[in-house]
Design a protein around this motif. Structure first.
Motif: not given
Length: 281
Positions: A8-15
């Protein structure tokens, strides 16, 4: 540099960082060495944003002892990555984050690429590789992903994975990086004694001689010669030596004009399994 621990943290950062940037991925199992760092440097040069994943994937180990002994040093890995570029994102999830409640691999049809060499001696290894790589590709959605040619069979299988799963990513192969005496760089080299690490340059030296002999001798003669060299040396146990078609990985029986071949080897030194390969033509 702090690692990202959750999907989830990775997804948010990438977005938050997307903005049509070209994204590169370097998947690793950590214990980074110069070979890994060359992949990372190439990714930094060719992409606007780079993710390095560090995850020792249990489903690609057929030997529990090998998994247990696999070297791990996250703080050292982070320092090495930061020395290249502090803007790199490092994804270092736990096993439970990746596999949740069930640590098992998917089953793929790699159309025979997984049945020879590594696949013959490591049960279900490439299904484990495919499972983690597919998950990383679908989670991170990289434009480019970087893999070393030391694991050439794995490289071919990942290209097949992308084809059969229709994943929109460019697979970028990168040359083998070697130690001064020729040993292909690997995280497992750290488990060798200093004396054996130097002596293991014999593996590449033998591959180079096999390449020369391949110009004038049959594959069978070259294979016999290689096995005899290791028998005379005595400090290594050859698991396999194979000459195969670069595209199909099928073992060579008779040379065909205009086809490309590669020699592959796996040996044990002090109970450490080492692999290497070389283009023959």
């Amino acid at each position: 540099m702090l690692p990202i621990k959750t999907k989830n943290e990775l997804d948010k950062l990438l977005k938050s960082k997307s903005n049509s940037k070209v994204l590169g991925l370097v998947p690793t199992m950590g214990a980074l060495h110069k070979g890994h760092l060359e992949l990372v440097k190439k990714a930094v040069q060719e992409n606007d944003l780079v993710v390095v994943s560090i995850f020792v994937n249990p489903t690609q180990f057929d030997n529990p002892e090998d998994l247990k002994k696999y070297p791990r040093d996250l703080s050292k890995d982070l320092a090495l990555i930061e020395s290249i570029d502090s803007d790199i994102l490092v994804f270092a999830p736990s096993v439970s984050e990746i596999y949740e409640h069930s640590v098992h691999s998917k089953t793929y049809d790699f159309q025979g690429l997984d049945n020879v060499m590594e696949g013959e001696f490591r049960d279900d290894h490439f299904n484990g590789v495919g499972t983690i790589v597919e998950q990383l590709f679908k989670l991170i959605k990289p434009d480019n992903a970087y893999f070393g040619e030391k694991d050439f069979q794995q490289l071919r299988i990942i290209k097949k994975l992308v084809e059969i799963q229709k994943i929109p990513v460019n697979i970028i192969p990168c040359p083998i990086i070697r130690e001064a005496h020729g040993l292909a760089m690997s995280s497992r080299n750290e488990r060798l004694s200093e004396k054996m690490r130097l002596k293991a340059g014999f593996i590449f030296k033998t591959l180079q001689s096999a390449k020369e002999k391949f110009g004038t001798k049959s594959a069978l003669k070259v294979k016999e010669w290689v096995k005899n060299q290791f028998l005379k040396e005595g400090d290594f146990e050859v698991e396999y030596f194979e000459i195969a078609d670069v595209e199909t990985l099928s073992p060579l029986k008779r040379k065909v004009k205009n086809k490309k071949y590669r020699a592959f080897i796996a040996v044990y030194a002090e109970d450490v399994r080492l692999i290497d390969n070389i283009a023959l033509n």
